[in-house]
Design an enzyme around this catalytic site. Structure first.
Site, PDB file in Angstrom:
ATOM      1  N   GLY A  28       0.809  -1.203   0.000  1.00  0.00           N
ATOM      2  CA  GLY A  28       0.000   0.000   0.000  1.00  0.00           C
ATOM      3  C   GLY A  28       0.843   1.254   0.000  1.00  0.00           C
ATOM      4  O   GLY A  28       1.984   1.270  -0.453  1.00  0.00           O
ATOM      5  N   THR A  29       0.265   2.332   0.549  1.00  0.00           N
ATOM      6  CA  THR A  29       0.901   3.646   0.543  1.00  0.00           C
ATOM      7  C   THR A  29       1.408   3.982   1.938  1.00  0.00           C
ATOM      8  O   THR A  29       0.761   3.678   2.934  1.00  0.00           O
ATOM      9  CB  THR A  29      -0.109   4.719   0.089  1.00  0.00           C
ATOM     10  OG1 THR A  29      -0.659   4.342  -1.180  1.00  0.00           O
ATOM     11  CG2 THR A  29       0.554   6.080  -0.047  1.00  0.00           C
ATOM     12  N   VAL A  30       2.575   4.614   1.973  1.00  0.00           N
ATOM     13  CA  VAL A  30       3.144   5.053   3.247  1.00  0.00           C
ATOM     14  C   VAL A  30       3.082   6.574   3.297  1.00  0.00           C
ATOM     15  O   VAL A  30       3.632   7.259   2.423  1.00  0.00           O
ATOM     16  CB  VAL A  30       4.597   4.573   3.414  1.00  0.00           C
ATOM     17  CG1 VAL A  30       5.127   4.980   4.790  1.00  0.00           C
ATOM     18  CG2 VAL A  30       4.693   3.066   3.233  1.00  0.00           C
ATOM     19  N   LYS A  49       1.488   3.371   7.435  1.00  0.00           N
ATOM     20  CA  LYS A  49       1.372   2.458   6.303  1.00  0.00           C
ATOM     21  C   LYS A  49      -0.106   2.135   6.130  1.00  0.00           C
ATOM     22  O   LYS A  49      -0.769   1.695   7.077  1.00  0.00           O
ATOM     23  CB  LYS A  49       2.189   1.193   6.559  1.00  0.00           C
ATOM     24  CG  LYS A  49       3.662   1.463   6.813  1.00  0.00           C
ATOM     25  CD  LYS A  49       4.446   0.199   7.082  1.00  0.00           C
ATOM     26  CE  LYS A  49       4.601  -0.638   5.839  1.00  0.00           C
ATOM     27  NZ  LYS A  49       5.529  -1.783   6.051  1.00  0.00           N
ATOM     28  N   ASP A 149      13.605 -10.878   4.906  1.00  0.00           N
ATOM     29  CA  ASP A 149      13.544  -9.823   3.891  1.00  0.00           C
ATOM     30  C   ASP A 149      14.618  -8.773   4.120  1.00  0.00           C
ATOM     31  O   ASP A 149      14.394  -7.583   3.883  1.00  0.00           O
ATOM     32  CB  ASP A 149      12.160  -9.173   3.890  1.00  0.00           C
ATOM     33  CG  ASP A 149      11.867  -8.456   2.562  1.00  0.00           C
ATOM     34  OD1 ASP A 149      12.536  -8.765   1.556  1.00  0.00           O
ATOM     35  OD2 ASP A 149      10.965  -7.606   2.532  1.00  0.00           O
TER      36      ASP A 149
END
Length: 404
Positions: A28-30, A49, A149
């Site tokens: 998504g968008t931060v 987030k 990660d």
């Protein structure tokens, strides 16, 4: 994951105002936001987030994104470590799911690395960042979390210049191996001495000069080469995961082979990260995904110049057999004992007040004019800008490499 973590505080969506978009990723968008009621002047902004539920097309993708987002929230709720983010709160509506974490104005290690003249770090700087990342990974492993990660883009720089790992949606809960000695590389923040002001100096006090510079290490040229079910498990001491996750250049051999993997994948990634910080490129990058994976399985990492304690550490971390990899038996404790970290004062790591790079403080007053309602902004944000190639702010060099 256990439900022992306390419930995260709920944020009021109506009070949150967007200062700017920090980026857009798979989750998504931060946003950089502030609470217009509690912090009207935006003196203490934080990162939010946001998963926009309405922007997800398929039902399957929606379920997967929602699952990964809620998993990350669960992980964040359990973290209490100076080099890991804390969960500041959550917010949810029919349209979105959001979770707040501290804002790191220094950007990420990838950007910082590429701002160097040769696109590489000196061994003392590598030692500093590896030590803090090692502490963070050790804490995650101690609570049964394999990070999975690790890469420069996921190592953020705090206002203080210290690191913070980010993005835990690919992490996985594992049962720790019984033979592993879980020793915390860095105690929780509240366990550190309250005051050590008279002992605070520069980085060299905690990271004495190592022998690699004396051996004439040559730097590389300033160039950067730019989930399925697998086999049956055969792991009796602990637990493994069969998920195929991670970034191609950082993925461990056992993941490529599908043998099942556990905490040692993080030590492999730590070796890749150290190599990239030293040479400006990763060791197994191929012309395509297939060639990269072939190199991961078969290729031996190439080192430039004379052998050093740093290249020895990297080589031991990049052992293709995870059972022979440094850190497999006793975890981070085993890695801390390597000669490269000789003399590091692990208990005083957070007391370093002059890390290699400290971001300048931003003037939040200029940002408040762009404050918008998060939900309204999501509706108008049809195609959010990608993560920027570099942070908007310039880094301030408080310590030159020559001072190490």
């Amino acid at each position: 994951m256990e439900s022992s973590a306390p419930p995260s505080p709920e944020l009021r969506l109506d009070n949150l105002r967007s200062l700017k978009v920090l980026g857009k990723g798979g989750m998504g968008t931060v946003f950089l936001v502030h609470d217009a009621l509690a912090d009207p002047s935006a003196r203490s902004p934080f990162a939010l987030k946001v998963l926009d539920k309405s922007s997800i097309n398929s039902h399957h993708t929606n379920l997967d994104a929602d699952r990964r987002a809620r998993w990350e929230i669960q992980v964040l709720a359990r973290l209490c470590h100076p080099f890991l983010p804390s969960l500041l709160g959550t917010v949810e509506s029919d349209q979105l799911l959001g979770w707040a974490v501290p804002y790191c104005p220094g950007g990420d290690l990838h950007v910082l690395l590429h701002r160097q003249v040769d696109r590489v770090f000196s061994p003392p700087v590598i030692r500093f960042y590896l030590a803090e990342i090692l502490c963070a990974l050790d804490h995650l492993h101690s609570i049964g979390i394999a990070y999975r990660d690790l890469k420069p883009e996921n190592v953020l720089i705090q206002q203080s210049g210290h690191v913070t790992l980010t993005d835990f949606d690919l992490s996985h809960k594992l049962k720790p191996k019984s033979i592993r000695t879980a020793i915390s590389s860095a105690p929780a923040q509240d366990n550190f001495p309250e005051t050590r002001s008279k002992n605070r100096r520069n980085l060299t006090r905690w990271f004495p000069a190592a022998s690699e510079n004396k051996k004439g290490l040559k730097k590389a040229k300033s160039a950067r080469v730019s989930p399925v079910s697998r086999r049956k498990l055969s792991f009796s001491n602990g637990e493994k995961s069969n998920s195929f996750v991670g970034t191609e250049e950082y993925v461990a051999p056992e993941v490529v082979r599908g043998d099942g993997h556990e905490f040692a994948v993080d030590w492999w990634a730590l070796g890749i990260l150290a190599y990239e910080m030293l040479y400006g490129t990763t060791p197994f990058k191929g012309s395509n995904r297939k060639e990269t994976f072939r190199n991961v399985l078969l290729k031996t990492p190439e080192f430039i110049g004379k052998r050093t304690v740093l290249t020895d550490l990297i080589e031991r971390l990049l052992e293709k057999d995870p059972t022979k990899r440094l850190g497999y038996v006793r975890g981070a404790c085993e890695i801390r004992e390597h000669e490269f970290f000789r003399g590091v004062r692990w208990d005083l790591l957070t007391e370093v007040v002059r890390p290699p790079f400290i971001p300048p403080r931003e003037d939040g007053g200029d940002l408040t004019a762009s404050g918008k309602d998060i939900a309204d902004y999501l509706c108008s944000l049809k195609s959010p800008p990608p993560f920027p190639a570099s942070p908007s702010s310039e880094y301030q060099r408080n310590v030159s490499y020559g001072e190490f």
